[in-house]
Scaffold this motif. Structure first.
Motif: not given
Length: 218
Positions: A121-127, A178-185
């Motif tokens: 899944c994508a990070p948005g699905d785990l928000e 949270w920004s770092a997690a999205r960037a890494l993904w």
């Protein structure tokens, strides 16, 4: 999750009470045991989403402990805590907050990416799950301050600890994670750039931890 909690209990039983890692572990264990009972109530992709993120998150802290115990270098974010864990000039509150800084600022971003790969899944699905872990850390910080904060008669405006506490914000760190997690993904298909980003994140969080653990006069 049972394995993770068992490892943390073992650390609680074997580490000297005044050890800086023991200080962080003790409070983290208490909060984790309470939250573990509520795992599975998230709205993520499948009932295992909450448990997956929690386990990946805690495993990064335990991996740092294992590395230090075996004479290897833990991630830069954890090194200040392990290097200064027995320093007499560092107060328990500093040890505990430095642990939160390393665990939130570095480990959580990587744990989100780990969980996304596991769950496809994508990070948005785990928000929702990320927010729940963030709430756990807020509870952890509140408990640390309640248990380890000097009394109001001791914590004076002139006390250097007052300035250290006011220089770090869990909310700002949480947003940055949270920004770092999205960037890494987003960078997952560019491994050299993702690796450089991860190294820089690790170093920056470690620098903040070093400042938090500045030995202070009593």
């Amino acid at each position: 999750m049972d394995t993770v909690v068992a490892r943390m209990r073992l650390l609680d039983e074997t580490l000297p009470p005044g050890d800086g890692v023991a200080v962080f572990n003790r409070v983290y264990l208490a909060v984790t045991e309470a939250v573990d009972q509520r795992i599975g109530t998230g709205r993520g992709p499948g009932p295992g989403a909450a448990a997956t993120l929690d386990v990946r998150f805690a495993e990064r802290y335990l991996a740092a402990v294992d590395a230090a115990d075996r004479g290897r270098r833990p991630p830069a974010c954890w090194r200040p805590l392990f290097q200064l864990r027995r320093h007499p000039g560092v107060r328990p509150l500093q040890f505990a907050l430095a642990g939160i800084n390393a665990h939130l600022g570095h480990d959580l971003a990587l744990a989100v990416v780990d969980a996304c790969r596991t769950l496809d899944c994508a990070p948005g699905d785990l928000e929702d799950e990320f927010d729940r872990v963030g709430d756990l850390l807020t509870t952890l910080e509140e408990r640390i301050r309640e248990e380890l904060m000097p009394g109001p008669d001791l914590l004076l405006l002139a006390d250097p600890l007052t300035h250290l506490l006011s220089a770090w914000s869990l909310e700002r760190a949480r947003d940055a994670t949270w920004s770092a997690a999205r960037a890494l993904w987003a960078l997952r298909r560019v491994p050299d750039v993702a690796g450089e980003f991860t190294d820089r994140l690790d170093a920056a969080v470690g620098f903040a931890g070093r400042m938090m653990l500045t030995p202070l006069p009593r």
